[in-house]
Design a protein around this motif. Structure first.
Motif, PDB file in Angstrom:
ATOM      1  N   SER A  75      -4.649 -16.114 -11.187  1.00  0.00           N
ATOM      2  CA  SER A  75      -3.571 -15.259 -10.685  1.00  0.00           C
ATOM      3  C   SER A  75      -4.058 -13.817 -10.607  1.00  0.00           C
ATOM      4  O   SER A  75      -5.001 -13.430 -11.303  1.00  0.00           O
ATOM      5  N   LEU A  76      -3.393 -13.040  -9.757  1.00  0.00           N
ATOM      6  CA  LEU A  76      -3.702 -11.618  -9.609  1.00  0.00           C
ATOM      7  C   LEU A  76      -2.394 -10.870  -9.406  1.00  0.00           C
ATOM      8  O   LEU A  76      -1.643 -11.162  -8.471  1.00  0.00           O
ATOM      9  N   LYS A  77      -2.113  -9.916 -10.303  1.00  0.00           N
ATOM     10  CA  LYS A  77      -0.919  -9.089 -10.183  1.00  0.00           C
ATOM     11  C   LYS A  77      -1.325  -7.646  -9.924  1.00  0.00           C
ATOM     12  O   LYS A  77      -2.274  -7.137 -10.529  1.00  0.00           O
ATOM     13  N   THR A  78      -0.575  -6.990  -9.046  1.00  0.00           N
ATOM     14  CA  THR A  78      -0.782  -5.580  -8.768  1.00  0.00           C
ATOM     15  C   THR A  78       0.500  -4.830  -9.101  1.00  0.00           C
ATOM     16  O   THR A  78       1.599  -5.263  -8.708  1.00  0.00           O
ATOM     17  N   PHE A  79       0.361  -3.717  -9.820  1.00  0.00           N
ATOM     18  CA  PHE A  79       1.509  -2.922 -10.258  1.00  0.00           C
ATOM     19  C   PHE A  79       1.512  -1.575  -9.544  1.00  0.00           C
ATOM     20  O   PHE A  79       0.458  -1.011  -9.253  1.00  0.00           O
ATOM     21  N   ASP A  80       2.709  -1.034  -9.296  1.00  0.00           N
ATOM     22  CA  ASP A  80       2.801   0.331  -8.793  1.00  0.00           C
ATOM     23  C   ASP A  80       2.820   1.298  -9.971  1.00  0.00           C
ATOM     24  O   ASP A  80       2.721   0.891 -11.136  1.00  0.00           O
ATOM     25  N   LEU A  81       2.940   2.592  -9.703  1.00  0.00           N
ATOM     26  CA  LEU A  81       2.906   3.585 -10.775  1.00  0.00           C
ATOM     27  C   LEU A  81       4.052   3.421 -11.762  1.00  0.00           C
ATOM     28  O   LEU A  81       3.944   3.786 -12.926  1.00  0.00           O
TER      29      LEU A  81
END
Length: 397
Positions: free
Chosen positions: A225-231
Motif C-alpha cells: 500500500s501507499l498513502k500520501t498525506f497533505d500538510l
C-alpha cells in the motif's frame, strides 16, 4: 465560545468552567470551525457566563500592552502581562530553525509553520504561557479580546503566538453539530497512523504471499500500500497493491475542505474504470464522525466485523467476534506491542511486536514473534519468528 480546534482532539464532549465560582456549563454543539487555522466556535448551555467584548485586531500594533487569560499546565484562571513583540506574517517565521520544538497545535516546527499558511497576520507576544494555554484569550488594555493563544516555541524565551480575533469574527457559523465533529476534525489521518513529523507519504512493504494460503513465495519485497498525506495530515491518495506480486490494484483519491471534511472521492481500478463520488456538507460531517473511532465501542459481537473497543488514544483495546477475542497492548507511542487471541476463553496465540525507527521516531521495520500456549503439537513456551513488515516514509521539507 471560542478555542483552538486541537484542544478538542478525540473529544466526544466538553465543558466550560467559570473559574471564580466553579460553575460548569456543557458544550452543546459546534457552530463554527476552521480546522486549517485551528479555530473552533461552540455553544454552551447557559447564558450566565458573561462574554468578553471582541476588539479590533487590525488596530493591534507592536509594543501594545496585552494580557493572557488561560490555564497553563492546568492552572486555571492564570493571568499574564506582556506586550505585542511583533505583528507578523508566516514568511517572517522562515528565519527560525527547523529543529524548534513547539507547544500547542503540534509537537514539531514543521507543523507549526504549516498551520499558518493562509493567515495574513500572526501576533507574537512575550506574555508568559505554557502547554495548556491553547485557546486562551489575548486581551488589550481596554479589556477587549484581540486574539486567541495558539502556540509557543519551547526553546525560546517567551516566543508565543496568537491568532487575531478578526479572523474569528469573520468566520461563518454554519454548523449545528455535536462536539464529536470537532474531536474528529482535529484528529488527522496522520495522527491515526501514529506518525511523527510532517509525513508526506507512507509506503508499506512485505514479502509476497501466495493467494489463499498466505505463505511467503519469495524473499523479494513488494509494496502492499501507499498513502500520501497533505500538510493537514489528510490522506489524499491511497493505493493498494496485489499482495502476491505487488501489481497495482486500486487507487483512491480524496479531496478535503478547510475543515478536513471529505469533499469527494475518486476510485481508480485495475481495469481502468474510474468512479467518482461527491459529498454535500451533511454527508461530509456524517462521514467524519462515523470514521473517528476513538473512546467507545463500535459494532456488535455477532455483527459484521464484530465489536471493537477503542481507548481515548484511538487504539483498539479489544476486538470481539462471536466466540473469538483479541486483546491488544500498546507502548507509550501508541504502537502495538502484544496481541493475545483466544476462542471460547482459551488463548491459542500470542503475538509480540518489535520496531526499528527512523530519525523522526516512526517505525520502518516491524518484527513479530508468536507463541502457541495451548497447542498440542508445538512447545507452548517457544517463541517463533513470524512476519516482518517494512515502511518507507517521506517528509515535507
Amino acid at each position: 465560545m471560542v478555542s483552538n480546534l486541537h484542544v478538542f482532539e478525540r473529544a466526544s464532549n466538553a465543558i466550560a468552567k467559570k473559574v471564580v465560582t466553579g460553575e460548569m456549563s456543557r458544550a452543546t454543539e459546534v457552530v463554527g470551525m476552521y480546522a486549517r487555522q485551528d479555530i473552533c466556535i461552540f455553544r454552551i448551555d447557559t447564558m450566565n457566563f458573561k462574554p468578553l467584548k471582541m476588539g479590533d485586531s487590525y488596530n493591534v500594533r507592536t509594543g501594545d500592552e496585552v494580557y493572557v487569560a488561560s490555564n497553563p499546565k492546568g492552572l486555571e484562571g492564570s493571568f499574564a502581562k506582556g506586550i505585542v513583540s511583533a505583528v507578523r506574517n508566516k514568511e517572517s517565521l522562515s528565519v527560525l530553525k527547523k529543529n524548534e520544538s513547539v507547544a500547542g497545535s503540534a509537537g514539531d516546527f514543521d507543523r507549526f509553520v504549516a498551520d499558518y499558511r493562509g493567515l495574513d497576520t500572526i501576533f507574537q507576544i512575550d506574555a508568559a504561557i505554557s502547554s495548556g494555554s491553547s485557546g486562551g484569550a489575548l486581551i488589550d488594555r481596554n479589556g477587549d479580546i484581540v486574539g486567541i493563544i495558539f502556540s509557543s516555541l519551547l526553546s525560546g524565551q517567551n516566543l508565543n503566538f496568537a491568532i487575531p480575533i478578526n479572523l474569528i469574527k469573520e468566520l461563518p457559523l454554519q454548523f449545528h453539530h455535536s462536539i464529536q465533529l470537532a474531536g474528529a476534525s482535529a484528529y488527522s489521518d496522520r495522527k491515526k497512523e501514529k506518525l511523527y513529523g510532517l509525513v508526506k507519504s507512507l509506503r508499506e512493504k512485505e514479502t509476497p504471499k501466495a493467494a489463499g494460503t498466505g505463505k511467503e513465495i519469495s524473499d523479494e519485497l513488494i509494496s502492499t500500500s501507499l498513502k500520501t498525506f497533505d500538510l493537514d495530515g489528510n490522506t489524499v491518495e491511497w493505493t493498494l497493491f496485489d499482495a502476491t506480486n505487488g501489481e497495482f490494484g486500486v487507487k483512491y483519491v480524496y479531496k478535503f475542505d478547510d475543515n478536513n471534511l471529505h469533499v469527494s472521492m475518486s476510485s481508480q481500478y485495475k481495469t481502468g474504470v474510474i468512479k467518482d463520488a461527491k459529498f454535500d456538507l451533511e454527508s461530509r460531517i456524517r462521514r467524519k464522525i462515523e470514521q473517528r473511532y476513538f473512546s467507545g465501542n463500535f459494532g456488535t459481537i455477532d455483527g459484521l466485523g464484530g465489536m471493537r473497543l477503542y481507548n481515548a488514544y484511538g487504539n483498539v483495546t479489544t476486538w470481539l467476534f462471536r466466540a473469538t477475542k483479541q486483546v491488544y497492548r500498546y507502548d507509550k507511542n501508541g504502537r502495538t506491542i502484544e496481541k493475545t487471541q483466544s476462542e471460547n476463553g482459551i488463548v491459542y496465540l500470542i503475538t509480540r511486536y518489535e520496531y526499528e525507527d527512523d530519525s523522526h521516531g516512526n517505525w520502518i521495520v516491524q518484527r513479530t514473534h508468536q507463541r502457541f500456549p495451548n497447542s498440542p503439537s508445538v512447545d507452548p513456551n517457544r517463541w517463533f519468528e513470524a512476519e516482518i513488515y517494512y515502511r518507507e516514509i517521506s517528509y515535507y521539507k
